[in-house]
Design a protein around this motif. Sequence first.
Motif, PDB file in Angstrom:
ATOM      1  N   SER A   1      32.035 -22.304  -6.812  1.00  0.00           N
ATOM      2  CA  SER A   1      30.722 -21.900  -7.247  1.00  0.00           C
ATOM      3  C   SER A   1      31.085 -22.715  -8.309  1.00  0.00           C
ATOM      4  CB  SER A   1      30.893 -20.465  -7.055  1.00  0.00           C
ATOM      5  OG  SER A   1      31.640 -19.842  -8.290  1.00  0.00           O
TER       6      SER A   1
ATOM      7  N   ASN B   1      29.793 -26.823  -7.711  1.00  0.00           N
ATOM      8  CA  ASN B   1      28.246 -26.952  -6.787  1.00  0.00           C
ATOM      9  C   ASN B   1      27.689 -26.136  -7.007  1.00  0.00           C
ATOM     10  OD1 ASN B   1      31.139 -28.506  -6.283  1.00  0.00           O
ATOM     11  ND2 ASN B   1      29.808 -29.964  -5.630  1.00  0.00           N
ATOM     12  N   CYS B   2      26.508 -26.446  -6.617  1.00  0.00           N
ATOM     13  CA  CYS B   2      25.342 -25.566  -5.817  1.00  0.00           C
ATOM     14  C   CYS B   2      25.922 -25.357  -4.229  1.00  0.00           C
ATOM     15  CB  CYS B   2      24.359 -25.679  -6.113  1.00  0.00           C
ATOM     16  SG  CYS B   2      23.691 -26.479  -7.770  1.00  0.00           S
TER      17      CYS B   2
ATOM     18  N   GLN C   1      24.487 -17.969 -11.893  1.00  0.00           N
ATOM     19  CA  GLN C   1      23.757 -18.579 -11.344  1.00  0.00           C
ATOM     20  C   GLN C   1      23.812 -20.126 -11.100  1.00  0.00           C
ATOM     21  OE1 GLN C   1      20.133 -16.794 -11.906  1.00  0.00           O
ATOM     22  NE2 GLN C   1      20.338 -15.157  -9.825  1.00  0.00           N
ATOM     23  N   THR C   2      24.016 -20.516 -12.135  1.00  0.00           N
ATOM     24  CA  THR C   2      24.292 -23.023 -12.500  1.00  0.00           C
ATOM     25  C   THR C   2      25.552 -22.484 -12.567  1.00  0.00           C
ATOM     26  OG1 THR C   2      22.425 -22.043 -14.510  1.00  0.00           O
ATOM     27  CG2 THR C   2      24.134 -23.716 -14.150  1.00  0.00           C
TER      28      THR C   2
ATOM     29  N   TYR D   1      20.698 -29.419  -7.575  1.00  0.00           N
ATOM     30  CA  TYR D   1      20.882 -28.498  -8.356  1.00  0.00           C
ATOM     31  C   TYR D   1      20.215 -26.498  -8.554  1.00  0.00           C
ATOM     32  CZ  TYR D   1      20.080 -32.511 -11.235  1.00  0.00           C
ATOM     33  OH  TYR D   1      19.944 -34.226 -11.588  1.00  0.00           O
ATOM     34  N   CYS D   2      20.605 -25.794  -9.006  1.00  0.00           N
ATOM     35  CA  CYS D   2      20.010 -24.571  -8.622  1.00  0.00           C
ATOM     36  C   CYS D   2      20.356 -23.783  -9.822  1.00  0.00           C
ATOM     37  CB  CYS D   2      21.103 -23.707  -7.353  1.00  0.00           C
ATOM     38  SG  CYS D   2      23.084 -24.165  -7.967  1.00  0.00           S
ATOM     39  N   GLY D   3      19.466 -22.141 -10.809  1.00  0.00           N
ATOM     40  CA  GLY D   3      20.321 -21.409 -11.395  1.00  0.00           C
ATOM     41  C   GLY D   3      19.489 -22.003 -12.642  1.00  0.00           C
TER      42      GLY D   3
END
Length: 550
Positions: free
Chosen positions: A102, A105-106, A394-395, A548-550
């Motif tokens: 975590s 990587n997303c 989250q990121t 991409y995330c967060g």
Amino acid sequence: MRGLPIWLVLSLINLLSFSSMQVINGAEIFLEWHVDEDNSIKPISVDQPVITINGKFPGPLLNATTNDNIHVNVFNDMDKYPVLITWNGIQQRHNSWQDGVSGTNCAIQPNTNWTYEFHLKDQIGSFFYFPSINYEKAGGAFGPIRVDSRVVVQTPFADPDGDFDLLIGDWYEDSYKVNNLIYKLAHEGYNKTPNMMLMNGKGSYLDPKAKTNISFTVNQGKTYRLRISNVGSEWSFNFRIQNHSMLLVETEGSYTNQIWLSSLDVHVGQSYSVLVTADQDAADYYIVATAKMANSTQLKTLEVVGVLHYENSTKPVDGPIPNGPEPFDVEFSINQARSIRWNLTTGAARPNPQGSFNVSNVTLSQTFVLENSVNYENGTINYAINNVSYATPQTPLKLADYYLNGSGVYDIDKFPTNSSLPATVYGTFVVSGEHRGWLEIVFKNELQVMDSWHLDGFGFFVVGYGFGNWTPKSRYTYNLYDPVVRSTVQVYPKGWTAVYVYLDNPGMWNLRSQNLKHWFLGQELYIRVYDSDPNPAKEHLPPKNLLYCG
């Protein structure tokens, strides 16, 4: 090349030959994996979902050779849960973007796919992969990894006549489902531990409720390599084979001094290779794994039995199960661990001896003394390192590090690396590791259970085990001559384990307990090894397919 000096001509020829060898030695391996749930497998006759890869449980073998380039296109066919795959023991040289946890990587969302691309630089040996988020490892999706040496590098033993993977681990009767198991484990009063054992995803030969069990067929007089991995969540186990001795030869990418064993303790996250010769009468024999640190009631189910079947056997397995050490015999376990030494005279991924680093002469740049603990607050349970319980943002940390310099996502170098805070703190902390420096890590286990630790991106030089309080004077007990190098190290109840790590691999690297409950409830940390040189040969740039995330 007319007119060039002869020394330059020869140098160019050598360079071209070397480049050609690199191309030949590094094959491109393309795999397509579909991750899904299957409710029909029922390894312990309980209705529960099992996570499969390409319909298999355990998942398919990843078989490659040193210097190969791996491409794994992972399709998440599950309807609800995201997935990440991490490669336990594969060092991802200069490329933490592919680590599959975590912090780097997303997640691969349901009904989408993502391709891992990594290079097996300078590694050989036995490893495994598993899903790293949402407690999914307790539901499956793990499988074996074999990294073979190049043909130009001689192994320190004759080629075996066969090669078997044994993925052994504990198993919950409860579903792994996120809103079920993790929620329960985080609440005080729910003390359930994994209560079954599986061998290659199958139940025990002696369990009438098991749908199937594992059997390996051998030929009399032949020698076989058994790659034994503990893919469980919590329990260490002792492994043995009825009437057969085992020759230990490798652990997690390191060839060991060869020692004969009647049984072998394997802790969570660890892998070993042993050679077994079928030198008994033609018959069937028990293969046994039983939990360590388990009482007599727990052992009724925390034992899994398979069968070693001689091809011309007409005699079914019989007699008593072979005895191992007492489950609470910690002295046996630690003496065995101390006896496992690095083979300094053989090459591994390269022809040069494994003992190229003489750790007795190194200068330590940093020391981390990390103590585990469990904390109870408002009816919930959290595990911590130095009284810091990790909170997953989250990121991913690596993404934040590259684009935001970590701002707003994690705190850098505020983690107490040498002592525990007076009260529990919850947060996302990253510590700096000195690039190309030697880091000493002392893991202190204040709990009454076995613990295991793993650092992605590196190997541990395991220099010492002990009990009671660790102090700098404890270094006088270290073994600095031939410390075994491995990716996961065990820490005994009320004991400590010391390791050295050479931080030559830039990136954002996950340090965690391999005990799944400890890990997911806060016993986790990230080490940022930074090289200011922008040369991508030092650290890879983000992949073109970056999520991409967060």
